[in-house]
Design a protein around this motif. Structure first.
Motif, PDB file in Angstrom:
ATOM      1  N   GLY A 192      -0.355 -12.680  -4.172  1.00  0.00           N
ATOM      2  CA  GLY A 192      -0.338 -12.494  -5.624  1.00  0.00           C
ATOM      3  C   GLY A 192       1.060 -12.244  -6.152  1.00  0.00           C
ATOM      4  N   LEU A 193       2.031 -12.905  -5.578  1.00  0.00           N
ATOM      5  CA  LEU A 193       3.415 -12.744  -6.034  1.00  0.00           C
ATOM      6  C   LEU A 193       3.628 -13.624  -7.265  1.00  0.00           C
ATOM      7  CD1 LEU A 193       5.311 -12.841  -2.589  1.00  0.00           C
ATOM      8  CD2 LEU A 193       4.370 -10.867  -3.812  1.00  0.00           C
ATOM      9  N   PRO A 194       4.559 -13.259  -8.129  1.00  0.00           N
ATOM     10  CA  PRO A 194       4.743 -14.031  -9.364  1.00  0.00           C
ATOM     11  C   PRO A 194       5.193 -15.467  -9.086  1.00  0.00           C
ATOM     12  CG  PRO A 194       6.481 -12.372  -9.092  1.00  0.00           C
ATOM     13  CD  PRO A 194       5.468 -12.097  -8.030  1.00  0.00           C
ATOM     14  N   SER A 195       4.899 -16.360 -10.006  1.00  0.00           N
ATOM     15  CA  SER A 195       5.275 -17.768  -9.808  1.00  0.00           C
ATOM     16  C   SER A 195       6.782 -17.963  -9.999  1.00  0.00           C
ATOM     17  CB  SER A 195       4.488 -18.673 -10.756  1.00  0.00           C
ATOM     18  OG  SER A 195       4.730 -18.282 -12.085  1.00  0.00           O
ATOM     19  N   SER A 196       7.484 -16.944 -10.484  1.00  0.00           N
ATOM     20  CA  SER A 196       8.943 -17.019 -10.591  1.00  0.00           C
ATOM     21  C   SER A 196       9.612 -16.709  -9.246  1.00  0.00           C
ATOM     22  CB  SER A 196       9.432 -16.005 -11.630  1.00  0.00           C
ATOM     23  OG  SER A 196       8.936 -14.711 -11.319  1.00  0.00           O
ATOM     24  N   GLY A 241      23.604 -13.199  -6.402  1.00  0.00           N
ATOM     25  CA  GLY A 241      22.861 -12.935  -7.634  1.00  0.00           C
ATOM     26  C   GLY A 241      21.588 -13.749  -7.782  1.00  0.00           C
ATOM     27  N   GLN A 242      21.133 -14.375  -6.710  1.00  0.00           N
ATOM     28  CA  GLN A 242      19.931 -15.216  -6.816  1.00  0.00           C
ATOM     29  C   GLN A 242      18.641 -14.427  -6.668  1.00  0.00           C
ATOM     30  OE1 GLN A 242      20.238 -19.235  -4.866  1.00  0.00           O
ATOM     31  NE2 GLN A 242      21.992 -18.267  -3.881  1.00  0.00           N
ATOM     32  N   ALA A 243      18.734 -13.240  -6.078  1.00  0.00           N
ATOM     33  CA  ALA A 243      17.521 -12.439  -5.862  1.00  0.00           C
ATOM     34  C   ALA A 243      17.874 -10.962  -5.845  1.00  0.00           C
ATOM     35  CB  ALA A 243      16.864 -12.842  -4.544  1.00  0.00           C
ATOM     36  N   ASN A 244      16.888 -10.148  -6.180  1.00  0.00           N
ATOM     37  CA  ASN A 244      17.074  -8.687  -6.177  1.00  0.00           C
ATOM     38  C   ASN A 244      16.117  -7.967  -5.244  1.00  0.00           C
ATOM     39  OD1 ASN A 244      19.156  -7.858  -8.095  1.00  0.00           O
ATOM     40  ND2 ASN A 244      17.913  -8.999  -9.563  1.00  0.00           N
ATOM     41  N   THR A 245      14.907  -8.510  -5.134  1.00  0.00           N
ATOM     42  CA  THR A 245      13.862  -7.832  -4.359  1.00  0.00           C
ATOM     43  C   THR A 245      13.203  -8.883  -3.470  1.00  0.00           C
ATOM     44  OG1 THR A 245      13.505  -6.338  -6.209  1.00  0.00           O
ATOM     45  CG2 THR A 245      11.797  -6.398  -4.510  1.00  0.00           C
ATOM     46  N   LEU A 246      13.469  -8.778  -2.170  1.00  0.00           N
ATOM     47  CA  LEU A 246      12.988  -9.819  -1.249  1.00  0.00           C
ATOM     48  C   LEU A 246      11.979  -9.259  -0.271  1.00  0.00           C
ATOM     49  CD1 LEU A 246      16.381 -10.343  -1.454  1.00  0.00           C
ATOM     50  CD2 LEU A 246      15.575 -12.395  -0.307  1.00  0.00           C
ATOM     51  N   LEU A 247      11.032 -10.113   0.071  1.00  0.00           N
ATOM     52  CA  LEU A 247      10.180  -9.838   1.219  1.00  0.00           C
ATOM     53  C   LEU A 247      10.626 -10.761   2.345  1.00  0.00           C
ATOM     54  CD1 LEU A 247       6.447  -9.607   0.042  1.00  0.00           C
ATOM     55  CD2 LEU A 247       7.964  -7.765   0.828  1.00  0.00           C
ATOM     56  N   LEU A 248      11.011 -10.148   3.467  1.00  0.00           N
ATOM     57  CA  LEU A 248      11.320 -10.927   4.672  1.00  0.00           C
ATOM     58  C   LEU A 248      10.142 -10.735   5.624  1.00  0.00           C
ATOM     59  CD1 LEU A 248      12.967 -12.445   6.784  1.00  0.00           C
ATOM     60  CD2 LEU A 248      14.249 -10.345   7.224  1.00  0.00           C
ATOM     61  N   ALA A 283       0.823  -1.224   0.000  1.00  0.00           N
ATOM     62  CA  ALA A 283       0.000   0.000   0.000  1.00  0.00           C
ATOM     63  C   ALA A 283       0.853   1.269   0.000  1.00  0.00           C
ATOM     64  CB  ALA A 283      -0.934  -0.013   1.204  1.00  0.00           C
ATOM     65  N   THR A 284       2.120   1.162   0.419  1.00  0.00           N
ATOM     66  CA  THR A 284       2.991   2.343   0.421  1.00  0.00           C
ATOM     67  C   THR A 284       3.383   2.742  -1.005  1.00  0.00           C
ATOM     68  OG1 THR A 284       5.029   1.040   0.524  1.00  0.00           O
ATOM     69  CG2 THR A 284       4.050   1.687   2.640  1.00  0.00           C
ATOM     70  N   GLY A 285       3.214   1.800  -1.940  1.00  0.00           N
ATOM     71  CA  GLY A 285       3.596   2.086  -3.324  1.00  0.00           C
ATOM     72  C   GLY A 285       5.092   1.946  -3.570  1.00  0.00           C
ATOM     73  N   LEU A 286       5.819   1.465  -2.563  1.00  0.00           N
ATOM     74  CA  LEU A 286       7.283   1.332  -2.703  1.00  0.00           C
ATOM     75  C   LEU A 286       7.673   0.144  -3.581  1.00  0.00           C
ATOM     76  CD1 LEU A 286       8.455   2.099   0.940  1.00  0.00           C
ATOM     77  CD2 LEU A 286       9.099   3.382  -1.110  1.00  0.00           C
ATOM     78  N   LEU A 287       6.758  -0.793  -3.756  1.00  0.00           N
ATOM     79  CA  LEU A 287       7.080  -1.929  -4.620  1.00  0.00           C
ATOM     80  C   LEU A 287       5.817  -2.501  -5.253  1.00  0.00           C
ATOM     81  CD1 LEU A 287       7.871  -5.298  -2.870  1.00  0.00           C
ATOM     82  CD2 LEU A 287       6.580  -3.501  -1.772  1.00  0.00           C
ATOM     83  N   HIS A 288       6.021  -3.149  -6.374  1.00  0.00           N
ATOM     84  CA  HIS A 288       4.933  -3.838  -7.059  1.00  0.00           C
ATOM     85  C   HIS A 288       5.075  -5.331  -6.790  1.00  0.00           C
ATOM     86  CE1 HIS A 288       3.845  -0.140  -8.994  1.00  0.00           C
ATOM     87  NE2 HIS A 288       5.094   0.015  -9.416  1.00  0.00           N
ATOM     88  N   GLU A 313       4.835  -7.848  -8.712  1.00  0.00           N
ATOM     89  CA  GLU A 313       5.593  -8.628  -9.702  1.00  0.00           C
ATOM     90  C   GLU A 313       7.107  -8.468  -9.564  1.00  0.00           C
ATOM     91  OE1 GLU A 313       3.819  -4.960 -11.761  1.00  0.00           O
ATOM     92  OE2 GLU A 313       3.189  -6.442 -10.280  1.00  0.00           O
ATOM     93  N   GLU A 314       7.544  -7.495  -8.761  1.00  0.00           N
ATOM     94  CA  GLU A 314       8.990  -7.306  -8.569  1.00  0.00           C
ATOM     95  C   GLU A 314       9.590  -8.339  -7.618  1.00  0.00           C
ATOM     96  OE1 GLU A 314      10.625  -3.168  -7.822  1.00  0.00           O
ATOM     97  OE2 GLU A 314       8.500  -2.950  -7.310  1.00  0.00           O
ATOM     98  N   VAL A 315       8.768  -8.876  -6.722  1.00  0.00           N
ATOM     99  CA  VAL A 315       9.298  -9.715  -5.643  1.00  0.00           C
ATOM    100  C   VAL A 315       9.827 -11.022  -6.228  1.00  0.00           C
ATOM    101  CG1 VAL A 315       8.778 -10.900  -3.476  1.00  0.00           C
ATOM    102  CG2 VAL A 315       7.687  -8.697  -3.992  1.00  0.00           C
ATOM    103  N   ASP A 316      11.127 -11.290  -6.031  1.00  0.00           N
ATOM    104  CA  ASP A 316      11.666 -12.540  -6.568  1.00  0.00           C
ATOM    105  C   ASP A 316      12.051 -13.543  -5.479  1.00  0.00           C
ATOM    106  OD1 ASP A 316      13.978 -11.269  -5.762  1.00  0.00           O
ATOM    107  OD2 ASP A 316      14.723 -10.913  -7.797  1.00  0.00           O
ATOM    108  N   PHE A 317      11.872 -13.160  -4.204  1.00  0.00           N
ATOM    109  CA  PHE A 317      12.105 -14.142  -3.143  1.00  0.00           C
ATOM    110  C   PHE A 317      11.315 -13.746  -1.891  1.00  0.00           C
ATOM    111  CE2 PHE A 317      14.049 -17.544  -0.947  1.00  0.00           C
ATOM    112  CZ  PHE A 317      14.701 -18.314  -1.896  1.00  0.00           C
ATOM    113  N   LEU A 318      10.713 -14.762  -1.272  1.00  0.00           N
ATOM    114  CA  LEU A 318       9.936 -14.562  -0.046  1.00  0.00           C
ATOM    115  C   LEU A 318      10.506 -15.457   1.049  1.00  0.00           C
ATOM    116  CD1 LEU A 318       7.311 -13.687   1.537  1.00  0.00           C
ATOM    117  CD2 LEU A 318       6.184 -15.616   0.436  1.00  0.00           C
ATOM    118  N   LEU A 319      10.911 -14.820   2.150  1.00  0.00           N
ATOM    119  CA  LEU A 319      11.383 -15.570   3.319  1.00  0.00           C
ATOM    120  C   LEU A 319      10.354 -15.386   4.431  1.00  0.00           C
ATOM    121  CD1 LEU A 319      15.087 -14.292   3.373  1.00  0.00           C
ATOM    122  CD2 LEU A 319      14.387 -16.653   2.930  1.00  0.00           C
ATOM    123  N   PHE A 320       9.953 -16.487   5.055  1.00  0.00           N
ATOM    124  CA  PHE A 320       8.972 -16.372   6.142  1.00  0.00           C
ATOM    125  C   PHE A 320       9.511 -17.069   7.388  1.00  0.00           C
ATOM    126  CE2 PHE A 320       4.731 -17.822   8.061  1.00  0.00           C
ATOM    127  CZ  PHE A 320       4.567 -16.628   8.746  1.00  0.00           C
TER     128      PHE A 320
END
Lengths: 74, 337
Positions: free
Chosen positions: B101-105, B132-139, B66-71, B73-80
């Protein structure tokens, strides 16, 4: 820290008047000698001497004097 | 080689409030006033029935979007990070990928750590970016320890609160944004913060559900969380000051160069002792647990965000983070945020 200061600090931890606590007092007779007081004692011993103590060593103590000795006081 | 940088942090707290007044009313014998004064915790937030750790983390992540800081489709890795997964199988991060709704990639993985979890998550993120495995992560962190606590277990009930957080981490060419890291583990202390039953080693049975009261008057069964306070504090006294020292040595910097120290928010009494022992000036040592309690792996990102909101932290400051607890496990890191 000397024994008098240690007694005063322990009395505060145990919520006792400082004149009411003696070195020979048995821990099992002190109502407020519980896990909270044990944490307070660990902090006190750490500040006083920096000696690393294990809770097992503390549980082996029978009297306030044993606690003072374990903390390296006196 | 790319470096990792924390871009933004958001959090979500569940609605139910367990404050000093409610604890006192429910348990007149607990002396909750005195306990809360010592711990510095005035209230804990408790997840509703059916509300999972992942729900809290997803709500925090939605605030990030909601902050608009990221889209998305940009997220390429999710750590939970959680010790309260939705299911035994599959991985909760996979469910979160779908819900957000993160991309399947996008790669997605859970990891189980308690109070040290956020520092480890930053370390994993930094490694994924550097290689080089990821650029935009959600932790994401999410925890509902309240589910594991017996209502009559004073030792844990007065301390822990539930929460979820989301941190956006991006690759950057800037230097000095994250690291170095210090890690530590002592599995001999495992039993001191443990939910004994419910895993493969000891499945839940009628026998494990039998509650017993210990010598300190705390009631719990083997299905519940048990925390041995003295053992945990003793471990903390040894591990935390040493890890701060190692971190400064590894970074080649003096304590005076650090703008602020943010430790796992265990409770104020322990934090204040650690602060003095480490020789950290009061004005550089942040405490933010009054309104939420000890929220396990959420506590560091939650404190970072709360302190930024209160004006106690400014952008681009050099921060020393130290997590420590269940495992025993600990970790420390420098970040510029």
């Amino acid at each position: 820290m000397d024994k008098a200061a240690f007694l005063a600090e322990m009395a505060e931890l145990l919520e006792l008047d400082s004149s009411a606590l003696r070195l020979e007092d048995k821990l099992e007779d002190l109502e407020n000698w519980n896990s909270m007081a044990m944490i307070g004692y660990l902090a006190l011993a750490d500040s006083a001497s920096g000696k690393k103590l294990s809770p097992r060593q503390i549980r082996e103590c029978e009297t306030i004097a044993d606690l003072a000795q374990l903390a390296g006081i006196g | 080689m790319k470096n990792a940088r924390i871009v933004a942090i958001e959090y979500h707290l569940p609605g139910e409030i367990l404050d000093t007044a409610r604890l006192s009313a429910e348990h007149p014998g607990w002396n909750a006033d005195k306990l809360d004064q010592a711990s510095g915790i005035r209230q804990r937030r408790i997840a509703a029935a059916g509300e999972c750790a992942s729900d809290l983390a997803v709500a925090a992540a939605e605030k990030l979007f909601a902050t608009g800081l990221l889209h998305r489709e940009e997220v390429d890795f999710l750590l939970f990070c959680t010790q309260s997964p939705d299911f035994l199988v599959p991985t909760t991060a996979c469910l979160i990928q779908h819900r957000l709704g993160l991309p399947s990639s996008c790669g997605a993985v859970d990891y189980s750590l308690g109070h040290s979890g956020y520092v480890y998550g930053l370390g994993l993120a930094a490694g994924l970016i550097a290689s080089g495995q990821a650029n935009t992560l959600l932790l994401l962190t999410g925890e509902t320890y309240s589910r594991y606590i017996h209502p009559e277990d004073k030792s844990s009930r007065v301390i822990f609160g539930d929460a979820g957080t989301a941190t956006l981490i991006r690759a950057t060419d800037e230097a000095g944004t994250m690291g170095p890291f210090v890690y530590g583990t002592d599995g001999s202390g495992a039993e001191n913060i443990m939910v004994p039953a419910g895993g493969a080693r000891l499945p839940r049975t009628q026998a494990t559900a039998l509650a017993q009261t210990d010598e300190n008057g705390n009631t719990r069964s083997e299905n519940d969380l048990r925390m041995k306070g003295a053992e945990v504090f003793s471990f903390t006294l040894a591990a935390v000051p040493a890890s701060v020292q190692q971190l400064l040595e590894r970074a080649g910097c003096e304590m005076s160069e650090i703008d602020a120290f943010v430790f796992h928010q265990s409770n104020r009494y322990i934090l204040e002792h650690l602060r003095k022992k480490c020789g950290i000036p009061r004005e550089k040592f942040l405490v933010a647990l009054e309104e939420c309690g000890n929220t396990v792996s959420n506590s560091i990102p939650l404190a970072l965000k709360l302190c930024r909101e209160r004006g106690q932290l400014m952008p681009d400051q050099l921060l020393a983070l130290v997590g420590y607890g269940a495992g025993f496990s600990w970790g420390a890191a420098l970040v510029r945020w």
